[in-house]
Design an enzyme around this catalytic site. Sequence first.
Site, PDB file in Angstrom:
ATOM      1  N   LYS A  76      -3.982   8.327   6.327  1.00 53.20           N
ATOM      2  CA  LYS A  76      -4.765   9.101   6.755  1.00 53.20           C
ATOM      3  C   LYS A  76      -4.649  10.030   8.856  1.00 53.20           C
ATOM      4  O   LYS A  76      -4.907  10.098   9.556  1.00 53.20           O
ATOM      5  CB  LYS A  76      -6.305   8.267   7.151  1.00 53.20           C
ATOM      6  CG  LYS A  76      -6.144   8.657   5.467  1.00 53.20           C
ATOM      7  CD  LYS A  76      -7.857   8.169   5.194  1.00 53.20           C
ATOM      8  CE  LYS A  76      -7.869   6.569   5.067  1.00 53.20           C
ATOM      9  NZ  LYS A  76      -9.474   6.079   5.298  1.00 53.20           N
ATOM     10  N   GLY A 104       2.287   7.078   4.396  1.00 51.60           N
ATOM     11  CA  GLY A 104       1.234   6.645   3.901  1.00 51.60           C
ATOM     12  C   GLY A 104       0.244   7.396   3.498  1.00 51.60           C
ATOM     13  O   GLY A 104       0.122   8.930   3.482  1.00 51.60           O
ATOM     14  N   HIS A 105      -0.910   7.591   2.622  1.00 50.72           N
ATOM     15  CA  HIS A 105      -2.288   7.625   1.584  1.00 50.72           C
ATOM     16  C   HIS A 105      -2.255   9.223   2.494  1.00 50.72           C
ATOM     17  O   HIS A 105      -2.993   8.802   3.828  1.00 50.72           O
ATOM     18  CB  HIS A 105      -2.867   7.333   0.651  1.00 50.72           C
ATOM     19  CG  HIS A 105      -3.532   6.543   1.755  1.00 50.72           C
ATOM     20  ND1 HIS A 105      -3.882   5.256   1.635  1.00 50.72           N
ATOM     21  CD2 HIS A 105      -5.021   7.157   1.940  1.00 50.72           C
ATOM     22  CE1 HIS A 105      -4.510   4.879   2.464  1.00 50.72           C
ATOM     23  NE2 HIS A 105      -5.633   5.840   1.839  1.00 50.72           N
ATOM     24  N   GLY A 106      -2.745  10.418   2.272  1.00 46.62           N
ATOM     25  CA  GLY A 106      -3.495  11.123   3.363  1.00 46.62           C
ATOM     26  C   GLY A 106      -3.388  11.538   4.275  1.00 46.62           C
ATOM     27  O   GLY A 106      -3.931  11.809   5.424  1.00 46.62           O
ATOM     28  N   LYS A 130      -0.088   9.664  -2.148  1.00 47.89           N
ATOM     29  CA  LYS A 130      -0.425  10.833  -2.794  1.00 47.89           C
ATOM     30  C   LYS A 130      -1.007  10.399  -2.161  1.00 47.89           C
ATOM     31  O   LYS A 130      -1.871   9.497  -1.808  1.00 47.89           O
ATOM     32  CB  LYS A 130      -0.738  10.933  -4.083  1.00 47.89           C
ATOM     33  CG  LYS A 130      -0.998   9.971  -5.136  1.00 47.89           C
ATOM     34  CD  LYS A 130      -1.514  10.339  -6.046  1.00 47.89           C
ATOM     35  CE  LYS A 130      -1.171   9.460  -7.083  1.00 47.89           C
ATOM     36  NZ  LYS A 130      -1.134   9.837  -8.196  1.00 47.89           N
TER      37      LYS A 130
END
Length: 383
Positions: free
Chosen positions: A240, A220-222, A199
């Site tokens: 990201k 990965g996150h974002g 998340k």
Amino acid sequence: MKFDKPVAVKWIAEFTGAKLIGNDHQEAMGINEIHKVTKGDISFVDFEKYYNACLNSAATIIIINKEVECPEGKTLLVTADPFTAYVKIVNHFRPYEPSSKLISDSAIIGEGTLLQPGVFVGNYVRIGQNCLIHPNVTIYDHTVIGDNVIIHAGCVIGADAFYFKRRKDREVQYDKLVSCGRVILEDDVEMGACTTIDKGVSGDTIIGRGTKLDNHVHIGHGAVIGRNCLFAAQVGIGGKAIIEDEVILWGQVGVSKDLRIGKGAIVLAQSGVPSSLEGGKTYFGSPAGEAKPKMRELAWVKRIPEMWEMVKNGPKEEMPVAVPEKDLITVEEFAIRKGINYTTAYSWLKQGRLPKEEPANGSNKILDWDKVKDIAMVKPRRS
């Protein structure tokens, strides 16, 4: 993350023990990282090189570790440790809620969706219609899944972001930045077995409509993955990263954080992507570059030992080109022996594609044509 209702900035300052500078009548609508903020959001910054980016972002309220000039219309919350203040706010507005059953009572599951044995569905999860979720899939709180999604066995969706702050003066050095974001799988997504999607720290990790992920892929996150992408096994995407529509990543491609891969790009297997790539091109290698030039580079790399020997010892002596007249053949004779036409024979000879053993004029003498470099050694065409 958005709050359920606006929160007064004065309350936030008191709650975090921060000094308030600027507009003290502000209300916070949510909390977010710099790259995800919108008007009304809280963000934080604790490195001076990022001050300008944060102060000039869309964030309305900024937690910062130094008194600086406050931009017009914004509010600064000055505290020695913005990271800890940020985590405190997240824990207050998104506290951890333990589960007591496999399928949470607060989850919403659409008509026609099938959950195989062992599937865990956390709090406030939303799953659309006609989905198929195979055994032992784990879906963390607040995840949103569209219609017609297939999730294979062992997938984990919505685990915490891999995001830590290092404090070298302590025995246990890494502080966790608590995640309050979500994962969103749009319609018609398919996830292979044992794939994992983290998340966002405070925003959303998004997998676009129609995208297909193979087994053991990690997002990965974002990260934001576009529509109709195709990722083969063991692809890893850093936090990201932005992957535009119709990108293909073949097996074991590694993509670093905070970059963009343009629409329609193809990255060949085992490549490493440390920086942004233009769309519509094929890439290979580590660091990844356009595939054809990269492969030519590798071909030259293989010749380094040979070139080094030439540097040390000089070039190898060529075989003398003086050959007795009786051992020469015409191009026409060469063409007849090889069963090819004159033009092809001449082209072969010019390119150095000479047979290793070729009897000269039917004699028993063998001429090593592979070492013959001078085209003049073959008689010209008869007039």
